[in-house]
Design a protein around this motif. Sequence first.
Motif, short mmCIF file in Angstrom:
data_model
loop_
_atom_site.label_atom_id
_atom_site.label_comp_id
_atom_site.label_asym_id
_atom_site.label_seq_id
_atom_site.Cartn_x
_atom_site.Cartn_y
_atom_site.Cartn_z
N TYR A 265 0.84 -1.20 0.00
CA TYR A 265 0.00 0.00 0.00
C TYR A 265 0.87 1.26 0.00
CZ TYR A 265 -3.15 3.63 1.60
OH TYR A 265 -3.85 4.79 1.71
N ILE A 266 1.93 1.25 0.80
CA ILE A 266 2.82 2.41 0.86
C ILE A 266 3.53 2.61 -0.47
CG2 ILE A 266 4.91 3.31 1.94
CD1 ILE A 266 3.92 2.05 4.56
N ASP B 82 2.54 1.65 -3.40
CA ASP B 82 1.55 2.08 -4.39
C ASP B 82 1.23 3.56 -4.22
OD1 ASP B 82 -0.30 1.60 -6.52
OD2 ASP B 82 -1.92 1.71 -5.03
N ASP B 83 1.21 4.02 -2.98
CA ASP B 83 0.84 5.41 -2.72
C ASP B 83 2.01 6.37 -2.92
OD1 ASP B 83 -1.08 7.34 -1.92
OD2 ASP B 83 -0.13 7.45 0.06
N GLY B 84 3.19 6.02 -2.42
CA GLY B 84 4.32 6.96 -2.47
C GLY B 84 5.52 6.46 -3.23
#
Length: 127
Positions: free
Chosen positions: A75-76, A78-80
Amino acid sequence: MLGQWRAHLEGDPESGVTLTPWQQRRYAAGFLIAALRMRARDLLCPLWRPVDWLLSKDSRTNGVIATVVGAQAIYIVDDGGIPALVTEIWEPCGILGAGLYVLARWLRRVRGVELATPSSPRDDHPE
């Protein structure tokens, strides 16, 4: 059962011990709370079986922890992006992993789950 509850609520009149209406209500409320707790425990006990199964082997527990931390890392990323994961956001992954590890050890102790011991082939066949 109901007769026993009534006997407890009456006290012991032969010995001169009688309960006030306030004490009788407190005792009756205590009986109800105890009955509800026993019923809730009976209903919720089967829900702990999968958790106990997971906690019974280190490989299962570590797999769950790795999956949860890996999902957070994905998730991290993918986000940043990977630079964000490497430079500044790896700390939440470490905190989550350490927290889940401590939670698993605590649950093992509280639930009384002992680690499954692998049996060797020699244990199965006595000589």
